[in-house]
Design an enzyme around this catalytic site. Sequence first.
Site, PDB file in Angstrom:
ATOM      1  N   TYR A  13      24.723  41.248  30.593  1.00  0.00           N
ATOM      2  CA  TYR A  13      23.899  42.466  30.688  1.00  0.00           C
ATOM      3  C   TYR A  13      24.742  43.748  30.670  1.00  0.00           C
ATOM      4  O   TYR A  13      24.657  44.554  29.739  1.00  0.00           O
ATOM      5  CB  TYR A  13      23.078  42.344  31.975  1.00  0.00           C
ATOM      6  CG  TYR A  13      22.280  43.536  32.406  1.00  0.00           C
ATOM      7  CD1 TYR A  13      21.534  44.285  31.500  1.00  0.00           C
ATOM      8  CD2 TYR A  13      22.235  43.887  33.760  1.00  0.00           C
ATOM      9  CE1 TYR A  13      20.776  45.374  31.940  1.00  0.00           C
ATOM     10  CE2 TYR A  13      21.480  44.949  34.207  1.00  0.00           C
ATOM     11  CZ  TYR A  13      20.755  45.701  33.287  1.00  0.00           C
ATOM     12  OH  TYR A  13      20.012  46.758  33.730  1.00  0.00           O
ATOM     13  N   ILE A  14      25.603  43.935  31.650  1.00  0.00           N
ATOM     14  CA  ILE A  14      26.357  45.199  31.711  1.00  0.00           C
ATOM     15  C   ILE A  14      27.445  45.204  30.629  1.00  0.00           C
ATOM     16  O   ILE A  14      27.711  46.233  30.002  1.00  0.00           O
ATOM     17  CB  ILE A  14      26.946  45.420  33.127  1.00  0.00           C
ATOM     18  CG1 ILE A  14      25.818  45.342  34.173  1.00  0.00           C
ATOM     19  CG2 ILE A  14      27.651  46.774  33.212  1.00  0.00           C
ATOM     20  CD1 ILE A  14      26.312  45.312  35.619  1.00  0.00           C
ATOM     21  N   ASP A  52      36.568  30.752  27.571  1.00  0.00           N
ATOM     22  CA  ASP A  52      36.449  30.798  29.027  1.00  0.00           C
ATOM     23  C   ASP A  52      37.645  31.610  29.560  1.00  0.00           C
ATOM     24  O   ASP A  52      38.758  31.461  29.053  1.00  0.00           O
ATOM     25  CB  ASP A  52      36.503  29.345  29.539  1.00  0.00           C
ATOM     26  CG  ASP A  52      36.166  29.237  31.014  1.00  0.00           C
ATOM     27  OD1 ASP A  52      35.159  28.569  31.336  1.00  0.00           O
ATOM     28  OD2 ASP A  52      36.906  29.793  31.852  1.00  0.00           O
ATOM     29  N   PHE A  74      34.302  41.710  32.998  1.00  0.00           N
ATOM     30  CA  PHE A  74      32.988  41.464  33.599  1.00  0.00           C
ATOM     31  C   PHE A  74      32.773  39.991  33.929  1.00  0.00           C
ATOM     32  O   PHE A  74      31.920  39.676  34.757  1.00  0.00           O
ATOM     33  CB  PHE A  74      31.865  41.825  32.613  1.00  0.00           C
ATOM     34  CG  PHE A  74      31.768  43.273  32.258  1.00  0.00           C
ATOM     35  CD1 PHE A  74      31.060  44.151  33.055  1.00  0.00           C
ATOM     36  CD2 PHE A  74      32.362  43.768  31.103  1.00  0.00           C
ATOM     37  CE1 PHE A  74      30.943  45.487  32.721  1.00  0.00           C
ATOM     38  CE2 PHE A  74      32.259  45.106  30.757  1.00  0.00           C
ATOM     39  CZ  PHE A  74      31.544  45.968  31.574  1.00  0.00           C
ATOM     40  N   ALA A  75      33.462  39.092  33.201  1.00  0.00           N
ATOM     41  CA  ALA A  75      33.102  37.671  33.267  1.00  0.00           C
ATOM     42  C   ALA A  75      33.184  37.152  34.695  1.00  0.00           C
ATOM     43  O   ALA A  75      34.171  37.376  35.397  1.00  0.00           O
ATOM     44  CB  ALA A  75      34.039  36.868  32.370  1.00  0.00           C
ATOM     45  N   SER A 118      31.695  45.249  43.174  1.00  0.00           N
ATOM     46  CA  SER A 118      30.303  45.307  43.613  1.00  0.00           C
ATOM     47  C   SER A 118      30.189  45.979  44.972  1.00  0.00           C
ATOM     48  O   SER A 118      31.104  45.874  45.809  1.00  0.00           O
ATOM     49  CB  SER A 118      29.764  43.879  43.730  1.00  0.00           C
ATOM     50  OG  SER A 118      28.510  43.864  44.372  1.00  0.00           O
ATOM     51  N   TYR A 145      30.089  35.444  47.251  1.00  0.00           N
ATOM     52  CA  TYR A 145      30.162  36.295  46.051  1.00  0.00           C
ATOM     53  C   TYR A 145      30.931  37.576  46.368  1.00  0.00           C
ATOM     54  O   TYR A 145      31.880  37.940  45.658  1.00  0.00           O
ATOM     55  CB  TYR A 145      28.747  36.618  45.564  1.00  0.00           C
ATOM     56  CG  TYR A 145      28.701  37.767  44.581  1.00  0.00           C
ATOM     57  CD1 TYR A 145      29.123  37.589  43.265  1.00  0.00           C
ATOM     58  CD2 TYR A 145      28.266  39.031  44.972  1.00  0.00           C
ATOM     59  CE1 TYR A 145      29.101  38.644  42.364  1.00  0.00           C
ATOM     60  CE2 TYR A 145      28.242  40.089  44.077  1.00  0.00           C
ATOM     61  CZ  TYR A 145      28.662  39.891  42.780  1.00  0.00           C
ATOM     62  OH  TYR A 145      28.647  40.938  41.896  1.00  0.00           O
ATOM     63  N   LYS A 149      34.732  39.150  45.040  1.00  0.00           N
ATOM     64  CA  LYS A 149      34.949  40.477  44.444  1.00  0.00           C
ATOM     65  C   LYS A 149      36.035  41.227  45.204  1.00  0.00           C
ATOM     66  O   LYS A 149      36.901  41.859  44.596  1.00  0.00           O
ATOM     67  CB  LYS A 149      33.646  41.280  44.421  1.00  0.00           C
ATOM     68  CG  LYS A 149      32.621  40.751  43.418  1.00  0.00           C
ATOM     69  CD  LYS A 149      33.133  40.943  41.999  1.00  0.00           C
ATOM     70  CE  LYS A 149      32.256  40.251  40.971  1.00  0.00           C
ATOM     71  NZ  LYS A 149      32.812  40.365  39.593  1.00  0.00           N
ATOM     72  N   ASN A 174      23.050  49.052  42.285  1.00  0.00           N
ATOM     73  CA  ASN A 174      22.088  48.175  41.616  1.00  0.00           C
ATOM     74  C   ASN A 174      21.885  48.542  40.151  1.00  0.00           C
ATOM     75  O   ASN A 174      21.134  49.465  39.831  1.00  0.00           O
ATOM     76  CB  ASN A 174      20.756  48.198  42.363  1.00  0.00           C
ATOM     77  CG  ASN A 174      20.823  47.419  43.658  1.00  0.00           C
ATOM     78  OD1 ASN A 174      21.582  47.770  44.564  1.00  0.00           O
ATOM     79  ND2 ASN A 174      20.058  46.346  43.743  1.00  0.00           N
TER      80      ASN A 174
HETATM   81  N1  UFG Z   1      13.329  42.395  46.404  1.00  0.00           N
HETATM   82  C1  UFG Z   1      12.040  42.098  46.787  1.00  0.00           C
HETATM   83  N2  UFG Z   1      11.370  41.117  46.114  1.00  0.00           N
HETATM   84  C2  UFG Z   1      11.915  40.416  45.078  1.00  0.00           C
HETATM   85  C3  UFG Z   1      13.251  40.734  44.671  1.00  0.00           C
HETATM   86  C4  UFG Z   1      13.929  41.723  45.369  1.00  0.00           C
HETATM   87  O1  UFG Z   1      11.513  42.695  47.720  1.00  0.00           O
HETATM   88  O2  UFG Z   1      11.259  39.525  44.530  1.00  0.00           O
HETATM   89  C5  UFG Z   1      14.063  43.448  47.119  1.00  0.00           C
HETATM   90  C6  UFG Z   1      15.304  42.943  47.817  1.00  0.00           C
HETATM   91  O3  UFG Z   1      15.006  42.512  49.107  1.00  0.00           O
HETATM   92  C7  UFG Z   1      16.178  44.188  47.796  1.00  0.00           C
HETATM   93  C8  UFG Z   1      15.749  44.935  46.531  1.00  0.00           C
HETATM   94  O4  UFG Z   1      14.492  44.397  46.180  1.00  0.00           O
HETATM   95  O5  UFG Z   1      15.880  44.981  48.889  1.00  0.00           O
HETATM   96  C9  UFG Z   1      16.704  44.744  45.387  1.00  0.00           C
HETATM   97  O6  UFG Z   1      16.931  43.361  45.193  1.00  0.00           O
HETATM   98  P1  UFG Z   1      17.712  42.777  43.944  1.00  0.00           P
HETATM   99  O7  UFG Z   1      17.719  41.293  44.072  1.00  0.00           O
HETATM  100  O8  UFG Z   1      17.195  43.386  42.690  1.00  0.00           O
HETATM  101  O9  UFG Z   1      19.192  43.360  44.133  1.00  0.00           O
HETATM  102  P2  UFG Z   1      20.169  43.222  45.396  1.00  0.00           P
HETATM  103  O10 UFG Z   1      20.241  44.573  46.023  1.00  0.00           O
HETATM  104  O11 UFG Z   1      19.844  42.092  46.261  1.00  0.00           O
HETATM  105  O12 UFG Z   1      21.501  42.785  44.659  1.00  0.00           O
HETATM  106  C10 UFG Z   1      22.340  43.671  44.001  1.00  0.00           C
HETATM  107  C11 UFG Z   1      23.057  42.963  42.842  1.00  0.00           C
HETATM  108  C12 UFG Z   1      23.990  41.902  43.371  1.00  0.00           C
HETATM  109  C13 UFG Z   1      24.885  42.484  44.398  1.00  0.00           C
HETATM  110  C14 UFG Z   1      24.072  43.110  45.509  1.00  0.00           C
HETATM  111  C15 UFG Z   1      24.905  43.705  46.601  1.00  0.00           C
HETATM  112  O13 UFG Z   1      22.134  42.387  41.987  1.00  0.00           O
HETATM  113  O14 UFG Z   1      24.760  41.396  42.294  1.00  0.00           O
HETATM  114  O15 UFG Z   1      23.260  44.134  44.940  1.00  0.00           O
HETATM  115  O16 UFG Z   1      25.690  44.685  46.069  1.00  0.00           O
HETATM  116  F1  UFG Z   1      25.692  41.554  44.945  1.00  0.00           F
END
Ligand code: UFG
Length: 344
Positions: A13-14, A52, A74-75, A118, A145, A149, A174
Amino acid sequence: SKYAVLVTGGAGYIGAHTAKALHELGYFPVVYDSLSSGFREAVRWGAFVHGDIRDSRALGEAMETHGVKAVIHFAGLIEVGRSTVKPDLFWEHNVSGTVSLLSTMREKGVNRLVFSSSAAVYGQGGRGPLESIPESAPKAPASPYGDTKLACEWLIDAQCRAYGLTAVALRYFNAAGADPSGQIGEAHEPESHLIPLAIAAALGDGKPLTVFGNDFDTPDGTCLRDYIHVNDLAAAHVAAIEADLPAGAFEAVNVGTGKGASVLEVVEAVGRAVGRPVPHSIGARRAGDPPSLVADPSRAQALLGWKATRSSLDQIVTDALRWERSPAYGSGVRGPAGQRRAKV
Ligand code: UFG
């Protein structure tokens, strides 16, 4: 072109958005990807090498063949939940993979690196819900995870000091949205991210959304996140490649907007963009979700001359929706090619 840049994970993606940005600014992206979670269809700019990152012979060959001068790495594996059940797999891909990449760069005389880090390195985010997070905030990852990082940052920092590598670790908040062309965008399998799930729910192609908790210590009780448009993120990588840094420098830089949006604000924005409300209910908290993760992005501006310019929630959601309605998403990514991918 200016010069060749190896983009590991450039079919993801990114990475794909960054390959496009590099191409548009006159660089030659060389995408190096195992296609274990990326998509061949997303590689549309520069060259593609199937490999890889733990395979240093293939990496070295790609660097030599294309005369690579810098690497954007990124990988890696990204699912936080999965990392808690398979930590060894995450250390192997993310940390051993980075060891392999760094030694190959050294062997081939490539001395410039930008690394995908991250906000997960900050764990629970520490301070109050309305406080943004500077780079100096305590590093206390809340998942394997995040551990990998942070471990990679330490490893890279040490190699900068020891061998004169120059590197920038970008700590993403995010990532969201998609390129406005509709050619590339977000497609994870399974999808766990809020914005794609909310769009699918509003379009009726998915389940109703569950909001993970509304009893957090935040203004509306739902979690605050700093959503950053993937094209702003891509621009930050190019700025990091171009930054005027001395040999041996290591810098870790937040990439966010400085403004938090709650889950309910995202749900509202998706409803506005789709023209239909997002069917949703309030559920239990998801394990490990911090109440608030909002960047203090001032260092990115000072060091890289970068700031977010297209990351309003409405812009992010509109672009994400355009992508989910595009033929590329419908045929390439969700179709047969998407299903052909091997699982790690
Ligand atoms: N959320 C919901 N319902 C869902 C999915 C998410 O309420 O079905 C909420 C989560 O609780 C969170 C927010 O939406 O509060 C964002 O959730 P995401 O899963 O979209 O993203 P995160 O903040 O959990 O994760 C992101 C990145 C990760 C990274 C993390 C911490 O995707 O790779 O931030 O930096 F590790």
